[in-house]
Scaffold this motif. Structure first.
Motif, PDB file in Angstrom:
ATOM      1  N   ASP A  95       0.880  -1.154   0.000  1.00 34.69           N
ATOM      2  CA  ASP A  95       0.000   0.000   0.000  1.00 34.69           C
ATOM      3  C   ASP A  95       0.925   1.213   0.000  1.00 34.69           C
ATOM      4  O   ASP A  95       1.950   1.207   0.692  1.00 34.69           O
ATOM      5  N   VAL A 153       0.771  -4.924   3.041  1.00 33.36           N
ATOM      6  CA  VAL A 153      -0.594  -5.196   3.511  1.00 33.36           C
ATOM      7  C   VAL A 153      -1.076  -6.476   2.843  1.00 33.36           C
ATOM      8  O   VAL A 153      -0.478  -6.961   1.872  1.00 33.36           O
ATOM      9  N   LYS A 156      -5.179  -7.163  -1.734  1.00 32.13           N
ATOM     10  CA  LYS A 156      -6.600  -6.881  -1.890  1.00 32.13           C
ATOM     11  C   LYS A 156      -7.038  -7.124  -3.327  1.00 32.13           C
ATOM     12  O   LYS A 156      -6.222  -7.225  -4.236  1.00 32.13           O
ATOM     13  N   ASP A 188       0.477   2.703  -6.826  1.00 33.65           N
ATOM     14  CA  ASP A 188      -0.894   3.215  -6.904  1.00 33.65           C
ATOM     15  C   ASP A 188      -0.969   4.605  -6.269  1.00 33.65           C
ATOM     16  O   ASP A 188      -0.710   4.771  -5.072  1.00 33.65           O
TER      17      ASP A 188
END
Length: 202
Positions: A95, A153, A156, A188
């Motif tokens: 992330d 993380v 996802k 991202d």
């Protein structure tokens, strides 16, 4: 008779220095397209980062360009988090949390992952107030990116809504070489008022 004849390699180095270019023999240190005047400060910064890491401890903020194989560092960050949390490394991804603090105010390492500095945006800038990408100022093709926390993380479900998957390159030749790939990772970032497709075309 006291005559000293320099070798061809030494002559090539001397001619490059006179021309303000990095001698080809020195480029084995790390890939760079910069002239000598810009290459030397980078070399000093690389040595400083390695000295801090070797004699003081893990740097609080990393410069990926100062690491010989930055993709290996990113993989190691995921592996360290996987061991700490007793999960498979394949279940983790990054992330990307953009920081508002300057490097001088960061006093500790993150609990997991790493703070990454000195990244450059091409064709865009980071809007600190809006926390997203924005149009670059006129005549400003390159803009500094704030420090980003590469935080491991749980992986996802992929979503691109409101995000731009920004490719991160080690040096300007995007294709790289077989020995020195340039592409490192997709980062991202919030796309702001535009879509991710807009930034891809930009």
């Amino acid at each position: 008779q006291g005559f000293v004849v320099i070798s061809k390699d030494q002559e090539d180095v001397l001619l490059s220095l006179f021309g303000g270019q990095v001698p080809k023999a020195w480029l084995s240190a790390y890939p760079s397209l910069k002239p000598l005047s810009s290459w030397m400060p980078d070399l000093i910064d690389r040595i400083e980062q390695l000295n801090v890491w070797g004699f003081t401890g893990v740097p609080k903020v990393f410069w990926l360009g100062g690491v010989t194989y930055p993709t290996s560092l990113l993989t190691a960050l995921l592996q360290a988090s996987a061991r700490k949390n007793m999960v498979s490394v394949d279940t983790l991804s990054f992330d990307f949390v953009v920081q508002t603090a300057e490097e001088a105010s960061i006093t500790t390492m993150p609990k997991e992952g790493a703070y990454i500095k000195s990244m450059i945006l091409e064709g865009a800038k980071w809007d600190t107030n809006g926390g997203a990408l924005a149009d670059a100022d006129p005549m400003a093709l390159f803009n500094p990116m704030p420090i980003v926390h590469f935080k491991p993380v749980a992986r996802k479900k992929a979503t691109t809504e409101g995000l731009y998957q920004c490719p991160l390159y080690l040096y300007p030749i995007r294709t790289g070489t077989r020995e020195r790939p340039s592409f490192m990772i997709w980062v991202d970032l919030k796309a702001g008022q535009y879509s991710g497709e807009f930034w891809t075309k930009r």
